[in-house]
Scaffold this motif. Structure first.
Motif, PDB file in Angstrom:
ATOM      1  N   LYS A 282       0.872  -1.183   0.000  1.00 34.33           N
ATOM      2  CA  LYS A 282       0.000   0.000   0.000  1.00 34.33           C
ATOM      3  C   LYS A 282       0.903   1.225   0.000  1.00 34.33           C
ATOM      4  O   LYS A 282       1.814   1.341   0.825  1.00 34.33           O
ATOM      5  CB  LYS A 282      -0.887  -0.006   1.239  1.00 34.33           C
ATOM      6  CG  LYS A 282      -2.063  -0.927   1.076  1.00 34.33           C
ATOM      7  CD  LYS A 282      -3.108  -0.705   2.147  1.00 34.33           C
ATOM      8  CE  LYS A 282      -4.287  -1.625   1.868  1.00 34.33           C
ATOM      9  NZ  LYS A 282      -5.093  -1.867   3.028  1.00 34.33           N
ATOM     10  N   ILE A 283       0.656   2.128  -0.920  1.00 32.56           N
ATOM     11  CA  ILE A 283       1.478   3.337  -1.000  1.00 32.56           C
ATOM     12  C   ILE A 283       0.555   4.548  -0.864  1.00 32.56           C
ATOM     13  O   ILE A 283      -0.512   4.593  -1.494  1.00 32.56           O
ATOM     14  CB  ILE A 283       2.245   3.374  -2.346  1.00 32.56           C
ATOM     15  CG1 ILE A 283       3.246   2.218  -2.383  1.00 32.56           C
ATOM     16  CG2 ILE A 283       2.957   4.707  -2.546  1.00 32.56           C
ATOM     17  CD1 ILE A 283       3.931   2.047  -3.707  1.00 32.56           C
ATOM     18  N   ASP A 284       0.952   5.474  -0.036  1.00 34.12           N
ATOM     19  CA  ASP A 284       0.153   6.696   0.158  1.00 34.12           C
ATOM     20  C   ASP A 284       0.359   7.620  -1.052  1.00 34.12           C
ATOM     21  O   ASP A 284       1.473   8.097  -1.292  1.00 34.12           O
ATOM     22  CB  ASP A 284       0.594   7.373   1.461  1.00 34.12           C
ATOM     23  CG  ASP A 284      -0.234   8.631   1.747  1.00 34.12           C
ATOM     24  OD1 ASP A 284      -1.201   8.879   0.990  1.00 34.12           O
ATOM     25  OD2 ASP A 284       0.086   9.348   2.711  1.00 34.12           O
ATOM     26  N   VAL A 285      -0.709   7.811  -1.839  1.00 30.74           N
ATOM     27  CA  VAL A 285      -0.587   8.641  -3.040  1.00 30.74           C
ATOM     28  C   VAL A 285      -1.245  10.013  -2.849  1.00 30.74           C
ATOM     29  O   VAL A 285      -1.419  10.762  -3.811  1.00 30.74           O
ATOM     30  CB  VAL A 285      -1.196   7.934  -4.284  1.00 30.74           C
ATOM     31  CG1 VAL A 285      -0.417   6.707  -4.667  1.00 30.74           C
ATOM     32  CG2 VAL A 285      -2.669   7.595  -4.059  1.00 30.74           C
ATOM     33  N   SER A 286      -1.624  10.336  -1.588  1.00 32.34           N
ATOM     34  CA  SER A 286      -2.394  11.576  -1.374  1.00 32.34           C
ATOM     35  C   SER A 286      -1.618  12.819  -1.816  1.00 32.34           C
ATOM     36  O   SER A 286      -2.185  13.727  -2.414  1.00 32.34           O
ATOM     37  CB  SER A 286      -2.836  11.694   0.085  1.00 32.34           C
ATOM     38  OG  SER A 286      -1.752  11.451   0.930  1.00 32.34           O
ATOM     39  N   GLY A 291      -1.160  17.201  -5.933  1.00 26.54           N
ATOM     40  CA  GLY A 291      -0.420  17.872  -6.996  1.00 26.54           C
ATOM     41  C   GLY A 291      -1.206  17.911  -8.304  1.00 26.54           C
ATOM     42  O   GLY A 291      -0.976  18.772  -9.158  1.00 26.54           O
ATOM     43  N   LEU A 292      -2.141  16.989  -8.480  1.00 24.79           N
ATOM     44  CA  LEU A 292      -2.921  16.928  -9.717  1.00 24.79           C
ATOM     45  C   LEU A 292      -4.094  17.910  -9.714  1.00 24.79           C
ATOM     46  O   LEU A 292      -4.616  18.264 -10.755  1.00 24.79           O
ATOM     47  CB  LEU A 292      -3.479  15.505  -9.917  1.00 24.79           C
ATOM     48  CG  LEU A 292      -2.472  14.403 -10.239  1.00 24.79           C
ATOM     49  CD1 LEU A 292      -3.216  13.076 -10.421  1.00 24.79           C
ATOM     50  CD2 LEU A 292      -1.699  14.732 -11.514  1.00 24.79           C
TER      51      LEU A 292
END
Ligand SMILES: Cc1ncc(C[n+]2csc(CCOP(=O)(O)OP(=O)(O)O)c2C)c(N)n1
Length: 293
Positions: A282-286, A291-292
Motif C-alpha cells: 500500500k502506497i500513500d498517493v495523497s 499535486g494533480l
C-alpha cells in the motif's frame, strides 16, 4: 500452501443456484466432472480459481463454489493467465466456448499455447454460439444450416486440432460431455500438468447442434488409452487428433511434462521467494493526488 480437505468435498462445491441449461446440454456433464476432479485431487473451493468466458458454459460460474471470475467474451485466457502469474500457488482453470476461443479470442489461444502458461483450459466445444441462439462458429461443420447461415457457412471449418498442434502444445486432450468418468481423469491430468493444458470437450447442444448430437458422439468416440496410445508421441497424437473422418479419439492425446512453463522461464521472477501478489504494497498517493488538483 497447505490445502485442507475432508470427506464432504463434493458438497462443498454445491451452489444453491438452479442450473438453467437446456435439457440434455453437455454442460451438465462438464460441471459434474470438474467438481469431481477437484474433489479427487483434494482441492477445496478455497484452493482453486475457476475463470469463465461469456456463453452458455459461462453460466456455470455461479452454479458451483470456489473462487470464480466471469469475464468478457473471448477474453478468459488473458484473465486466467494474469491471475495465475499474480499468484501461482493455486490451480487456475479457464472455461471457454468454441465461439469465444476460435473467433473473438483466438489470438489469446495462440499466445497461451506458445507461452505454455501454467493453466488448464477447458473448451466447451458445442460447435456453435449457444447463448446467442445457434449462430455458426468457426468450428461449425460446413454445410450445416445454422441460425445465422441457413444455407451453411461459406467459410472453411477451422481445423482446430491441426491449429493447436501447430503451436507446439505441451498437453492436448479430448473428451465427450457424455463420458463423465473419462472427463474426470482428463481434468485431473490437465490440472496436474506443468504448463498449458488444452482440453477439448465435444459437447452436446441439443437445441442448436443437430449434427454432432449426443448419440452421434457416443457412436464415434473411442478411448485412446484402450488402444495403447503413447501420449509422448507428438506425430501420432497430431494424426489421431486431426483425423476424425471415421471415429474420434478421446483421452490424453499428447503430453510433454518436460517443457518449462512461462513462469519458470520468466527471468524477472527467478531467485524471488515471494510471488507478485505478496509483493503488492500500500502506497500513500495523497500527496501526488494533491499535486494533480
Ligand atoms: C465481445 C463480445 N462479442 C459478442 C458478444 C455476444 N455474445 C455473448 S455470448 C455469445 C456466444 C457464445 O458462444 P460460445 O463462445 O461458443 O459459447 P456457448 O454459448 O456456446 O457456450 C456471443 C456472440 C459479447 N458478449 N461480447
Amino acid at each position: 500452501m497447505s490445502i485442507h480437505f475432508d470427506s464432504t468435498g463434493m458438497k462443498k462445491y454445491c451452489s444453491s443456484n438452479t442450473c438453467n441449461w437446456c435439457d440434455g446440454c453437455g454442460d451438465y456433464g462438464i460441471w459434474t466432472a470438474i467438481k469431481r476432479a477437484l474433489v479427487e485431487l483434494q482441492i477445496p473451493p478455497s484452493g482453486v480459481l475457476l475463470c469463465y468466458d461469456v456463453g452458455c458454459h459461462g453460466n456455470m460460474s455461479d452454479k458451483l463454489m470456489g473462487y470464480r471470475f466471469h469475464g468478457l467474451h473471448g477474453r478468459v485466457l488473458p484473465l486466467a493467465a494474469g491471475a495465475k502469474l499474480a499468484n501461482p500457488n493455486i490451480p487456475v482453470i479457464a472455461h471457454g466456448g468454441d465461439g469465444a476461443s476460435f473467433s473473438e479470442g483466438v489470438n489469446h489461444l495462440v499466445h497461451a499455447l506458445r507461452s505454455n502458461y501454467p493453466i488448464t483450459f477447458i473448451l466447451h466445444n458445442n460447435a456453435n454460439y449457444g447463448l446467442t441462439t445457434g449462430q455458426a462458429s468457426a468450428l461449425t461443420w460446413q454445410g450445416q444450416p445454422m441460425n445465422s447461415a441457413p444455407n451453411g457457412i461459406p467459410e472453411n471449418t477451422l481445423r482446430s486440432m491441426d491449429f493447436v498442434f501447430s503451436l507446439e502444445p505441451t498437453f492436448v486432450a479430448r473428451g465427450f460431455s457424455g463420458n463423465i468418468k473419462q472427463m474426470v481423469e482428463i481434468f485431473k491430468a490437465a490440472i496436474r500438468h506443468r504448463g498449458f493444458a488444452f482440453v477439448d470437450i465435444l459437447q452436446a447442444c441439443p437445441t442448436y447442434n443437430k449434427f454432432a448430437t449426443h448419440e452421434w458422439l457416443m457412436r464415434h468416440v473411442y478411448d485412446v488409452a484402450a488402444e495403447g496410445h503413447d501420449p509422448s508421441d507428438f506425430a501420432k497424437a497430431r494424426q489421431i487428433a486431426v483425423d476424425t473422418s471415421e471415429r474420434i479419439s478421446t483421452g490424453v492425446l499428447y503430453q510433454d511434462a518436460g517443457v518449462p512453463n512461462f513462469y519458470e522461464r520468466l527471468v524477472a521472477r527467478q531467485g524471488k521467494k515471494a510471488v507478485p501478489v505478496e509483493e503488492v504494497k500500500k502506497i500513500d498517493v495523497s500527496e501526488f493526488m494533491r499535486g494533480l488538483v
